[in-house]
Design an enzyme around this catalytic site. Structure first.
Site, PDB file in Angstrom:
ATOM      1  N   SER A   1      34.752  32.730   6.931  1.00 56.07           N
ATOM      2  CA  SER A   1      33.779  33.774   6.599  1.00 56.07           C
ATOM      3  C   SER A   1      34.052  35.025   7.410  1.00 56.07           C
ATOM      4  O   SER A   1      34.583  34.969   8.525  1.00 56.07           O
ATOM      5  CB  SER A   1      32.367  33.259   6.912  1.00 56.07           C
ATOM      6  OG  SER A   1      31.423  34.294   6.886  1.00 56.07           O
TER       7      SER A   1
ATOM      8  N   LYS B   1      31.914  28.771  12.220  1.00 55.89           N
ATOM      9  CA  LYS B   1      33.134  29.249  11.568  1.00 55.89           C
ATOM     10  C   LYS B   1      34.134  29.735  12.613  1.00 55.89           C
ATOM     11  O   LYS B   1      35.337  29.494  12.512  1.00 55.89           O
ATOM     12  CB  LYS B   1      32.798  30.361  10.566  1.00 55.89           C
ATOM     13  CG  LYS B   1      31.997  29.893   9.368  1.00 55.89           C
ATOM     14  CD  LYS B   1      32.735  28.840   8.562  1.00 55.89           C
ATOM     15  CE  LYS B   1      31.979  28.420   7.321  1.00 55.89           C
ATOM     16  NZ  LYS B   1      32.656  27.351   6.565  1.00 55.89           N
TER      17      LYS B   1
ATOM     18  N   TYR C   1      25.543  29.623  12.659  1.00 53.39           N
ATOM     19  CA  TYR C   1      26.441  29.462  11.509  1.00 53.39           C
ATOM     20  C   TYR C   1      27.749  30.189  11.758  1.00 53.39           C
ATOM     21  O   TYR C   1      28.836  29.643  11.545  1.00 53.39           O
ATOM     22  CB  TYR C   1      25.789  29.989  10.230  1.00 53.39           C
ATOM     23  CG  TYR C   1      26.791  30.266   9.134  1.00 53.39           C
ATOM     24  CD1 TYR C   1      27.403  29.211   8.457  1.00 53.39           C
ATOM     25  CD2 TYR C   1      27.169  31.572   8.808  1.00 53.39           C
ATOM     26  CE1 TYR C   1      28.349  29.463   7.479  1.00 53.39           C
ATOM     27  CE2 TYR C   1      28.105  31.828   7.834  1.00 53.39           C
ATOM     28  CZ  TYR C   1      28.699  30.769   7.174  1.00 53.39           C
ATOM     29  OH  TYR C   1      29.651  31.006   6.200  1.00 53.39           O
TER      30      TYR C   1
END
Length: 340
Positions: free
Chosen positions: A126, A156, A152
């Site tokens: 991402s 990643k 989150y």
């Protein structure tokens, strides 16, 4: 020779569209999903699009015994790893849930790939790994990664570090890390699309659900960001374009040895929240009931992709416009409403 590609999270939004693209390009996708964040009706949609029932392996990527049984049962050509939690706001409230699921799932995948000598992995990363850009808005792959704004984002960021360390120790692996931006839209057939659980975390389904009357009001989080109109700016990419990028990445890896490439997947253009709302109204003729709300923790001000590397090494570039995405998303939302 059959080219089985294991697609973790293959019944999800991006995963299901990638299953279609894989099938259309001669691969045999193996859908691995536990349906925690996916709707089972997607299987019927895939059947209608493909003309056959894709192979479903129902289970959890964090269950290593189950995962190993898949590698024992199929001669897997490559893996596309989507299975991860992805809601920024939820990750702030439940960080341990995100760290456990997102990191353990990747570790299990890598361990099994090494054990069974599977070389090719496309990892769903991402643009969040870039954090809050310092003075720049257009991201290139060499842009230094900053501290992400959410758990989150950190999952990643950490996943990319895990991959980098693992490939150094296992140079026979080939890994493409696709850093993509904001997927929107639905399949042209409207047999598959986005199924948010509860109130949407992403802008486009929030807009379409408000337009159809499922949500009373769209809340725009913040109006004093230093952007064109005070709202956050993102790079919105049609999910079909995004799916095709994953197929291009698998194809690219097939002829490589010991390759690790981080690649931005986006349109190269940033649009604000208000620009998306206005575009929706112009394209569909439907007015949206919306109002400003407080800023949301974890949101980055403005970020969009430089996708030149994807064009150079994958032969990929975005083809579909934001208006294509709006029409497809709106047709999908209307179909969902009509079938209830």
């Amino acid at each position: 020779m059959s080219k089985y590609v294991l697609v973790t999270g293959g019944a999800g939004y991006i995963g299901s569209h990638t299953v279609v693209s894989l099938s259309e390009n001669g691969y045999i996708p193996l859908i691995l999903d536990n349906f925690e964040n996916a709707n089972r009706s997607v299987l019927n949609g895939l059947h209608k699009i493909l003309g056959f029932e894709p192979i479903l392996l129902e289970g959890d990527v964090c269950d290593n015994d189950f995962l190993k049984s898949i590698f024992l049962s199929y001669e897997i050509h490559g893996v596309i790893h989507f299975a991860a939690y992805k809601a920024v706001g939820e990750s702030v409230k439940e960080p341990l849930k995100y760290y456990k699921n997102n990191l353990l799932g990747l570790i299990n995948i890598l361990n099994n790939m090494i054990e069974f000598r599977i070389k090719n992995l496309v990892f769903s990363s991402s643009c969040t790994v870039y954090g809050e850009p310092k003075g720049i808005k257009e991201m290139i792959e060499e842009t230094p990664k900053n501290s992400p704004n959410s758990p989150y984002g950190w999952t990643k960021w950490m996943s990319e570090q895990i991959i980098e360390d693992v490939i150094k120790a296992n140079p026979s692996l080939n890994i493409a890390v696709l850093r993509y931006f904001n997927p929107v839209g639905a399949h042209k057939s409207v047999f598959i699309g986005e199924f948010p659980i509860g109130k949407p975390n992403n802008l486009m389904p929030y807009i379409t659900q408000t337009a159809i009357g499922k949500q009373e009001k769209l809340i725009v989080f913040g109006n004093d960001y230093p952007t064109i109109d005070g709202t956050c700016v993102r790079d919105y990419i049609h999910v079909i374009d995004l799916a095709e990028a994953h197929v291009k990445a698998i194809s690219f890896l097939e002829s490589k040895s010991g390759v690790l490439e981080a690649i931005n997947i986006g349109t190269g253009k940033g649009l604000s929240v208000l620009e998306i709302i206005n575009a929706f109204t112009i394209e569909t003729g439907v007015q949206i009931n919306w109002e400003f709300g407080p800023k949301r923790k974890g949101d980055v001000t403005e970020i969009f992709a430089n996708a030149n590397k994807a064009k150079t090494i994958l032969g990929w570039e975005a083809k579909l416009s934001i208006n294509d995405a709006i029409n497809d998303a709106w047709n999908w939302e209307k179909k969902l409403a009509a079938t209830k």
